[in-house]
Design a protein around this motif. Structure first.
Motif, PDB file in Angstrom:
ATOM      1  N   PHE A 133       0.884  -1.179   0.203  1.00  0.00           N
ATOM      2  CA  PHE A 133      -0.107   0.173  -0.139  1.00  0.00           C
ATOM      3  C   PHE A 133       0.923   1.253  -0.031  1.00  0.00           C
ATOM      4  O   PHE A 133       0.631   2.294  -0.692  1.00  0.00           O
ATOM      5  CB  PHE A 133      -1.176   0.066   1.185  1.00  0.00           C
ATOM      6  CG  PHE A 133      -2.124  -0.837   1.285  1.00  0.00           C
ATOM      7  CD1 PHE A 133      -2.990  -0.614  -0.175  1.00  0.00           C
ATOM      8  CD2 PHE A 133      -2.429  -1.869   1.902  1.00  0.00           C
ATOM      9  CE1 PHE A 133      -4.195  -1.613  -0.270  1.00  0.00           C
ATOM     10  CE2 PHE A 133      -3.542  -2.654   1.871  1.00  0.00           C
ATOM     11  CZ  PHE A 133      -4.315  -2.592   0.743  1.00  0.00           C
ATOM     12  N   ALA A 134       1.980   1.085   0.565  1.00  0.00           N
ATOM     13  CA  ALA A 134       2.864   2.383   0.763  1.00  0.00           C
ATOM     14  C   ALA A 134       3.445   2.772  -0.773  1.00  0.00           C
ATOM     15  O   ALA A 134       3.782   3.718  -0.894  1.00  0.00           O
ATOM     16  CB  ALA A 134       4.024   2.138   1.780  1.00  0.00           C
ATOM     17  N   SER A 135       3.622   1.486  -1.396  1.00  0.00           N
ATOM     18  CA  SER A 135       4.234   1.786  -2.768  1.00  0.00           C
ATOM     19  C   SER A 135       3.337   2.541  -3.526  1.00  0.00           C
ATOM     20  O   SER A 135       3.861   3.115  -4.473  1.00  0.00           O
ATOM     21  CB  SER A 135       4.676   0.393  -3.384  1.00  0.00           C
ATOM     22  OG  SER A 135       3.374  -0.184  -3.841  1.00  0.00           O
ATOM     23  N   PHE A 136       2.150   2.563  -3.390  1.00  0.00           N
ATOM     24  CA  PHE A 136       1.188   3.565  -4.302  1.00  0.00           C
ATOM     25  C   PHE A 136       1.499   4.851  -4.212  1.00  0.00           C
ATOM     26  O   PHE A 136       1.383   5.560  -5.253  1.00  0.00           O
ATOM     27  CB  PHE A 136      -0.049   3.117  -3.857  1.00  0.00           C
ATOM     28  CG  PHE A 136      -0.819   1.910  -3.933  1.00  0.00           C
ATOM     29  CD1 PHE A 136      -0.012   0.924  -4.558  1.00  0.00           C
ATOM     30  CD2 PHE A 136      -2.095   1.577  -3.278  1.00  0.00           C
ATOM     31  CE1 PHE A 136      -0.826  -0.472  -4.616  1.00  0.00           C
ATOM     32  CE2 PHE A 136      -2.570   0.257  -3.396  1.00  0.00           C
ATOM     33  CZ  PHE A 136      -1.988  -0.855  -4.098  1.00  0.00           C
ATOM     34  N   LYS A 137       2.312   5.281  -3.069  1.00  0.00           N
ATOM     35  CA  LYS A 137       2.739   6.567  -3.087  1.00  0.00           C
ATOM     36  C   LYS A 137       4.036   7.093  -3.326  1.00  0.00           C
ATOM     37  O   LYS A 137       4.618   8.033  -3.034  1.00  0.00           O
ATOM     38  CB  LYS A 137       2.029   7.272  -1.762  1.00  0.00           C
ATOM     39  CG  LYS A 137       0.729   7.232  -1.689  1.00  0.00           C
ATOM     40  CD  LYS A 137       0.151   8.074  -0.385  1.00  0.00           C
ATOM     41  CE  LYS A 137      -1.415   8.363  -0.473  1.00  0.00           C
ATOM     42  NZ  LYS A 137      -1.968   8.831   0.679  1.00  0.00           N
ATOM     43  N   GLY A 138       4.873   5.705  -3.539  1.00  0.00           N
ATOM     44  CA  GLY A 138       6.118   5.833  -3.593  1.00  0.00           C
ATOM     45  C   GLY A 138       6.876   5.342  -4.621  1.00  0.00           C
ATOM     46  O   GLY A 138       6.163   5.618  -5.756  1.00  0.00           O
ATOM     47  N   ASP A 139       7.797   4.359  -4.643  1.00  0.00           N
ATOM     48  CA  ASP A 139       8.270   3.931  -5.890  1.00  0.00           C
ATOM     49  C   ASP A 139       7.816   2.376  -5.875  1.00  0.00           C
ATOM     50  O   ASP A 139       8.496   1.554  -5.036  1.00  0.00           O
ATOM     51  CB  ASP A 139       9.936   3.973  -5.646  1.00  0.00           C
ATOM     52  CG  ASP A 139      10.589   3.213  -6.917  1.00  0.00           C
ATOM     53  OD1 ASP A 139       9.990   2.367  -7.586  1.00  0.00           O
ATOM     54  OD2 ASP A 139      11.809   3.480  -6.784  1.00  0.00           O
ATOM     55  N   PRO A 140       7.099   2.143  -6.666  1.00  0.00           N
ATOM     56  CA  PRO A 140       6.258   0.662  -6.558  1.00  0.00           C
ATOM     57  C   PRO A 140       7.480  -0.385  -6.948  1.00  0.00           C
ATOM     58  O   PRO A 140       7.642  -1.327  -6.478  1.00  0.00           O
ATOM     59  CB  PRO A 140       5.286   0.586  -7.795  1.00  0.00           C
ATOM     60  CG  PRO A 140       5.153   2.137  -7.712  1.00  0.00           C
ATOM     61  CD  PRO A 140       6.069   2.810  -7.514  1.00  0.00           C
ATOM     62  N   GLU A 141       8.211  -0.010  -8.142  1.00  0.00           N
ATOM     63  CA  GLU A 141       9.232  -0.933  -8.482  1.00  0.00           C
ATOM     64  C   GLU A 141      10.261  -1.383  -7.236  1.00  0.00           C
ATOM     65  O   GLU A 141      10.427  -2.626  -6.978  1.00  0.00           O
ATOM     66  CB  GLU A 141      10.005  -0.486  -9.514  1.00  0.00           C
ATOM     67  CG  GLU A 141      10.918  -1.508 -10.139  1.00  0.00           C
ATOM     68  CD  GLU A 141      11.278  -1.236 -11.514  1.00  0.00           C
ATOM     69  OE1 GLU A 141      12.143  -1.860 -12.326  1.00  0.00           O
ATOM     70  OE2 GLU A 141      10.761  -0.374 -12.411  1.00  0.00           O
ATOM     71  N   LYS A 142      10.574  -0.392  -6.423  1.00  0.00           N
ATOM     72  CA  LYS A 142      11.498  -0.604  -5.197  1.00  0.00           C
ATOM     73  C   LYS A 142      10.742  -1.422  -4.186  1.00  0.00           C
ATOM     74  O   LYS A 142      11.249  -2.169  -3.554  1.00  0.00           O
ATOM     75  CB  LYS A 142      12.240   0.885  -4.671  1.00  0.00           C
ATOM     76  CG  LYS A 142      13.089   0.457  -3.729  1.00  0.00           C
ATOM     77  CD  LYS A 142      13.995   1.843  -3.554  1.00  0.00           C
ATOM     78  CE  LYS A 142      14.588   1.867  -2.185  1.00  0.00           C
ATOM     79  NZ  LYS A 142      15.229   3.156  -1.719  1.00  0.00           N
TER      80      LYS A 142
END
Length: 238
Positions: A133-142
């Motif tokens: 869920f955090a990746s949606f606002k950050g860097d999804p690949e990482k």
């Protein structure tokens, strides 16, 4: 080969729906057809062949009946299970409860090492979701990549089968698949991120799970609706 009987699903209850009788001896799973947490318990129920023993009571979470919070489950979330005169909640607790309190094939291994691994995987499930869920606002690949790499590595531990504990389908697979199903759709559609690229074990795991009727019967998510809902809920600017 026997044809799998497809369960006729009851209609979703809206705010104006009448409350089913409470504690009348019927075991009820209060659920939502779109909720991944509730899907965990639904899969467990199906796999153990408890369609007649545990009745589904699906709620519309956007327009849920007031009686659910007032009279059934004050926490006002799904899933919850009405059984033996009490209401129990929390999806990871419930899948264990259904597995140990009802008939049907066990979803917990006998092997002590695999039992330990099962507990580790269940303990990590919340962290896995948080990362995604955090990746949606950050860097999804990482960020999403790290979560899916965890699963890929977990799938390498046992070489006697395609599941998280090797040969046997278990509560570990049930804990993760509803979320993997949704994240795979969302990350592909919104970020063009392929969750299975470079992860052959994960790809094989998903393929194997899609052959299991108990899981297939619970796949009711509309990809377009899911993408819109996640965008609004997790990516809208505050």
């Amino acid at each position: 080969m026997a044809t799998e009987t497809v369960e006729s699903l009851p209609p979703t209850l809206e705010a104006n729906a009448e409350q089913p009788p409470l504690f009348d001896g019927t075991t009820r799973l209060y659920t939502s057809y779109t909720c991944p947490f509730a899907q965990r318990v639904w899969i467990t129920r199906n796999y153990k062949g408890l369609q007649d023993e545990i009745k589904l009571v699906p709620l519309n979470l956007q327009n849920r009946p007031a009686w659910y919070k007032e009279k059934v489950y004050p926490v006002n979330k799904v899933p919850s299970l009405e059984h033996n005169g009490k209401i129990i909640g929390e999806s990871l607790d419930l899948i264990k409860y259904v597995d140990s309190n009802f008939e049907g094939p066990s979803l917990v291994p006998n092997d002590p090492d695999k039992k330990r691994t099962l507990e580790e995987l269940l303990s990590y499930a919340d962290k896995f979701m948080e990362m995604l869920f955090a990746s949606f606002k950050g860097d999804p690949e990482k960020e999403a990549g790290a979560a899916f790499n965890y699963l890929e590595d977990a799938l390498k531990k046992y070489d006697d089968g395609p599941f998280l504990l090797g040969r046997d389908f278990s509560l570990a697979d049930i804990a993760y698949i509803p979320f993997v199903e949704r994240f795979q759709i969302f990350l592909s559609e919104v970020f063009k991120y392929d969750t299975i690229a470079g992860r052959p074990k994960l790809a094989a795991w998903i393929e194997e799970l899609n052959k299991i009727d108990a899981y297939k019967q619970t796949k009711t998510v509309d990809p377009k609706q899911l993408v819109e809902y996640y965008k609004q809920r997790f990516m809208a600017q505050k």
